[in-house]
Design a protein around this motif. Structure first.
Motif, PDB file in Angstrom:
ATOM      1  N   LYS A 171      49.801  30.500  15.571  1.00 48.37           N
ATOM      2  CA  LYS A 171      49.560  31.280  16.785  1.00 48.37           C
ATOM      3  C   LYS A 171      48.507  32.352  16.550  1.00 48.37           C
ATOM      4  N   ASN A 172      48.634  33.119  15.454  1.00 50.17           N
ATOM      5  CA  ASN A 172      47.668  34.167  15.154  1.00 50.17           C
ATOM      6  C   ASN A 172      46.276  33.593  14.909  1.00 50.17           C
ATOM      7  N   THR A 173      46.235  32.493  14.176  1.00 51.48           N
ATOM      8  CA  THR A 173      44.931  31.894  13.858  1.00 51.48           C
ATOM      9  C   THR A 173      44.249  31.372  15.112  1.00 51.48           C
ATOM     10  N   CYS A 174      45.004  30.814  16.046  1.00 49.80           N
ATOM     11  CA  CYS A 174      44.421  30.340  17.306  1.00 49.80           C
ATOM     12  C   CYS A 174      43.847  31.488  18.115  1.00 49.80           C
ATOM     13  N   LYS A 175      44.440  32.683  18.006  1.00 48.63           N
ATOM     14  CA  LYS A 175      43.927  33.833  18.744  1.00 48.63           C
ATOM     15  C   LYS A 175      42.581  34.313  18.205  1.00 48.63           C
ATOM     16  N   LEU A 176      42.287  33.990  16.946  1.00 53.36           N
ATOM     17  CA  LEU A 176      41.074  34.506  16.308  1.00 53.36           C
ATOM     18  C   LEU A 176      39.822  33.731  16.672  1.00 53.36           C
ATOM     19  N   MET A 177      39.933  32.603  17.356  1.00 50.37           N
ATOM     20  CA  MET A 177      38.744  31.811  17.661  1.00 50.37           C
ATOM     21  C   MET A 177      38.943  31.015  18.934  1.00 50.37           C
ATOM     22  N   ASP A 178      37.808  30.640  19.529  1.00 47.08           N
ATOM     23  CA  ASP A 178      37.825  29.749  20.687  1.00 47.08           C
ATOM     24  C   ASP A 178      37.908  28.311  20.224  1.00 47.08           C
ATOM     25  N   ALA A 179      38.324  27.459  21.144  1.00 42.09           N
ATOM     26  CA  ALA A 179      38.350  26.025  20.832  1.00 42.09           C
ATOM     27  C   ALA A 179      36.944  25.519  20.536  1.00 42.09           C
ATOM     28  N   GLN A 180      35.975  26.069  21.270  1.00 47.69           N
ATOM     29  CA  GLN A 180      34.580  25.667  21.044  1.00 47.69           C
ATOM     30  C   GLN A 180      34.119  26.080  19.654  1.00 47.69           C
ATOM     31  N   ASP A 181      34.593  27.269  19.200  1.00 49.22           N
ATOM     32  CA  ASP A 181      34.240  27.721  17.847  1.00 49.22           C
ATOM     33  C   ASP A 181      34.842  26.793  16.798  1.00 49.22           C
ATOM     34  N   TYR A 182      36.066  26.320  17.053  1.00 47.15           N
ATOM     35  CA  TYR A 182      36.726  25.448  16.084  1.00 47.15           C
ATOM     36  C   TYR A 182      35.941  24.156  15.875  1.00 47.15           C
ATOM     37  N   ILE A 183      35.524  23.535  16.965  1.00 43.31           N
ATOM     38  CA  ILE A 183      34.802  22.267  16.833  1.00 43.31           C
ATOM     39  C   ILE A 183      33.347  22.471  16.441  1.00 43.31           C
ATOM     40  N   SER A 184      32.899  23.735  16.451  1.00 39.98           N
ATOM     41  CA  SER A 184      31.498  24.025  16.118  1.00 39.98           C
ATOM     42  C   SER A 184      31.314  24.430  14.670  1.00 39.98           C
ATOM     43  N   GLY A 185      32.362  24.315  13.853  1.00 42.03           N
ATOM     44  CA  GLY A 185      32.188  24.582  12.431  1.00 42.03           C
ATOM     45  C   GLY A 185      33.153  25.569  11.818  1.00 42.03           C
ATOM     46  N   GLN A 186      34.129  26.086  12.595  1.00 39.70           N
ATOM     47  CA  GLN A 186      35.059  27.059  12.048  1.00 39.70           C
ATOM     48  C   GLN A 186      36.414  26.447  11.686  1.00 39.70           C
ATOM     49  N   ALA A 187      36.465  25.129  11.556  1.00 40.06           N
ATOM     50  CA  ALA A 187      37.721  24.479  11.179  1.00 40.06           C
ATOM     51  C   ALA A 187      38.176  24.925   9.794  1.00 40.06           C
ATOM     52  N   SER A 188      37.225  25.107   8.871  1.00 37.19           N
ATOM     53  CA  SER A 188      37.592  25.566   7.525  1.00 37.19           C
ATOM     54  C   SER A 188      38.128  26.986   7.565  1.00 37.19           C
ATOM     55  N   ASP A 189      37.573  27.844   8.442  1.00 42.59           N
ATOM     56  CA  ASP A 189      38.105  29.197   8.594  1.00 42.59           C
ATOM     57  C   ASP A 189      39.534  29.159   9.128  1.00 42.59           C
ATOM     58  N   PHE A 190      39.801  28.219  10.022  1.00 45.14           N
ATOM     59  CA  PHE A 190      41.148  28.079  10.559  1.00 45.14           C
ATOM     60  C   PHE A 190      42.129  27.785   9.432  1.00 45.14           C
ATOM     61  N   ASP A 191      41.819  26.834   8.565  1.00 48.49           N
ATOM     62  CA  ASP A 191      42.703  26.508   7.432  1.00 48.49           C
ATOM     63  C   ASP A 191      42.888  27.701   6.505  1.00 48.49           C
ATOM     64  N   ARG A 192      41.792  28.443   6.278  1.00 48.42           N
ATOM     65  CA  ARG A 192      41.872  29.594   5.359  1.00 48.42           C
ATOM     66  C   ARG A 192      42.755  30.697   5.923  1.00 48.42           C
ATOM     67  N   TYR A 193      42.552  31.030   7.198  1.00 52.67           N
ATOM     68  CA  TYR A 193      43.407  32.044   7.822  1.00 52.67           C
ATOM     69  C   TYR A 193      44.864  31.590   7.859  1.00 52.67           C
ATOM     70  N   PHE A 194      45.075  30.331   8.153  1.00 54.26           N
ATOM     71  CA  PHE A 194      46.425  29.768   8.267  1.00 54.26           C
ATOM     72  C   PHE A 194      47.183  29.898   6.945  1.00 54.26           C
ATOM     73  N   LYS A 195      46.573  29.471   5.858  1.00 54.81           N
ATOM     74  CA  LYS A 195      47.237  29.521   4.557  1.00 54.81           C
ATOM     75  C   LYS A 195      47.428  30.953   4.075  1.00 54.81           C
ATOM     76  N   ASP A 196      46.415  31.807   4.306  1.00 54.22           N
ATOM     77  CA  ASP A 196      46.512  33.193   3.835  1.00 54.22           C
ATOM     78  C   ASP A 196      47.656  33.931   4.526  1.00 54.22           C
ATOM     79  N   GLN A 197      47.850  33.714   5.800  1.00 48.43           N
ATOM     80  CA  GLN A 197      48.940  34.380   6.511  1.00 48.43           C
ATOM     81  C   GLN A 197      50.302  33.851   6.071  1.00 48.43           C
ATOM     82  N   LEU A 198      50.379  32.540   5.808  1.00 46.60           N
ATOM     83  CA  LEU A 198      51.650  31.987   5.337  1.00 46.60           C
ATOM     84  C   LEU A 198      52.068  32.599   4.011  1.00 46.60           C
ATOM     85  N   GLU A 199      51.131  32.773   3.125  1.00 44.83           N
ATOM     86  CA  GLU A 199      51.463  33.192   1.771  1.00 44.83           C
ATOM     87  C   GLU A 199      51.585  34.705   1.645  1.00 44.83           C
TER      88      GLU A 199
END
Length: 446
Positions: free
Chosen positions: A176-204
């Motif tokens: 939920k937090n990671t989705c708030k940090l970016m638009d869907a357009q940003d995700y498909i435009s090259g920020q998919a790796s940032d999504f994974d990084r934010y996701f794992k960092d918050q979990l840990e």
């Protein structure tokens, strides 16, 4: 399982022992004698004792053993261990947790008894685009700290309860937090790796504290005054969030971390995203637009290179024509120079020839003057009558022939008064000189 079997055997032994006096004629109960019923009951008791006192630890699983008298211990090695009728809390070393997008039939695909698989949920990105996000998370427990492991096992009671009450809520909050940090357009435009990084960092390490900001407001100065106003486009306005930073580090929510439970995130990735239908249509339009743009770009490049090719061809033709004209010019120049050289050579040749002919004429003139002088001297010296008669005879006989072969000088230069008798005497003198020369030659031959 063995304990249940042992209790079941004890119950069978006791039932046969008690019902046999009542149903004496029953053939089935006749097989169970009193001694045999007691043996069965004893076997059940022994089996129950053994299974209650010992257990087998499976590989890859940690066990928290809680004794009836209040003690507890942790077992991390496989094999047979004592539990003394205590309670077992088994927890896998690594806990696979997956969110899966169901297929058209609503199935979640192949399942595993060691993995916790759930249906993927819909999440909203910052631009309100919703998508079903499939994730694969692997959590590892801490097997180095026995006290921490026992505390986690004691508080969560079971592995499934720990997954449902501790791990899955953290996974959901991270997504939920990671989705708030970016638009869907940003995700498909090259920020998919940032999504994974934010996701794992918050979990840990814990959830980010997000702050809202507006990036679609622009300040404008009105006229030449210092009045500044902010213009907001309501059509494109939507909430934007960013990570709150303090001292160069992200601010995190306290007490909301898997690390506090001795859990480590081994893997946390997004495996698949199923966008909502409206966004899929938008993506399709964007793909078509990108494809059209690429096509037009390729056509423009093709036209550019075609123009360059034509330009290069024109330059090549121009160079060829220039070379041809320069060649003709060189040929004509060389021909003109050759002609000039030949004319100059001919002129020199004519001059030399003229000088040669001039000297020949002068030589003939000098020779003729000498012979004329010699003949004049001979005539003035006088001849005998016989010589004169012979000279006149030869003159009359050979005069015609001599006159025919007579060659007079082409150029004769003489000064004088130009009288007619002088011209006649000159001709006679020349003829006489030539005849005298002939006679002298004949005499010499005799």
């Amino acid at each position: 399982m063995l304990t249940f079997i042992g209790i079941l055997i004890i119950m069978v032994g006791l039932i046969t022992l008690l019902t046999k006096p009542i149903f004496k004629n029953n053939k089935l109960l006749s097989w169970f004698s009193t001694r045999r019923s007691l043996q069965i009951t004893l076997i059940g008791i022994i089996l129950s004792i053994v299974t209650g006192a010992f257990f087998y630890a499976e590989p890859g699983t940690a066990y928290a053993v809680q004794y009836p008298w209040g003690g507890q211990k942790a077992i991390f090695r496989q094999g047979i261990h004592t539990k003394m009728w205590g309670r077992l809390i088994p927890i896998q070393f690594e806990l696979p947790i997956k969110y899966v997008i169901p297929n058209t039939a609503g199935e979640l695909g192949e399942q595993s008894e060691y993995a916790n698989v759930d249906k993927a949920k819909y999440w909203a990105f910052s631009d309100a685009v919703k998508a079903r996000i499939a994730t694969s998370v692997v959590i590892s427990i801490n097997t180095d700290n026995e006290g921490q492991f026992l505390s986690v096992a004691d508080r969560n009671k079971t592995e499934q309860n720990m997954i449902r009450s501790r791990i899955i809520p953290n996974i959901d909050q991270s997504i939920k937090n990671t989705c708030k940090l970016m638009d869907a357009q940003d995700y498909i435009s090259g920020q998919a790796s940032d999504f994974d990084r934010y996701f794992k960092d918050q979990l840990e390490n814990g959830m980010y504290v997000l702050e809202e900001y507006a990036d679609n407001q622009t300040r404008e100065i009105i006229g030449d005054s210092s009045t500044v106003r902010t213009i907001i486009n309501k059509e494109t306005k939507h909430k934007r969030f960013r990570i709150q930073i303090r001292n160069g580090e992200p601010v995190r929510e306290k007490g909301n971390s898997l690390r506090a439970y001795g859990l480590t995130v081994i893997q946390a990735v997004v495996t698949e995203i199923d966008w909502e239908e409206t966004f899929d249509k938008r993506l399709q339009l964007q793909k078509e637009e990108v494809a059209q743009t690429q096509l037009e770009k390729q056509q423009a490049e093709r036209e550019f290179y075609r123009a360059q090719k034509e330009k290069a061809r024109g330059e090549a033709d121009k160079a060829t024509e220039r070379a041809r004209l320069e060649k003709e010019q060189i040929q004509k120049t060389i021909a003109a120079e050759t002609e000039a050289k030949v004319a100059e050579f001919n002129l020199v040749k004519e001059k030399k020839q003229f000088e040669v002919e001039k000297f020949k004429a002068m030589s003939k003139k000098v020779a003729a003057d000498a012979e004329s002088y010699q003949n004049a001297k001979l005539v003035s010296a006088g001849l005998t009558p016989q010589e004169r008669a012979e000279w006149e005879y030869k003159t009359s006989v050979h005069v015609a022939r001599e006159l025919k072969d007579l060659s007079l000088p082409e150029i004769f230069i003489e000064g004088g008064n130009g009288k007619s008798n002088t011209d006649g005497n000159l001709l006679q003198s020349l003829i006489g000189a030539d005849l005298a020369k002939k006679m002298m030659d004949s005499k010499t031959q005799k």
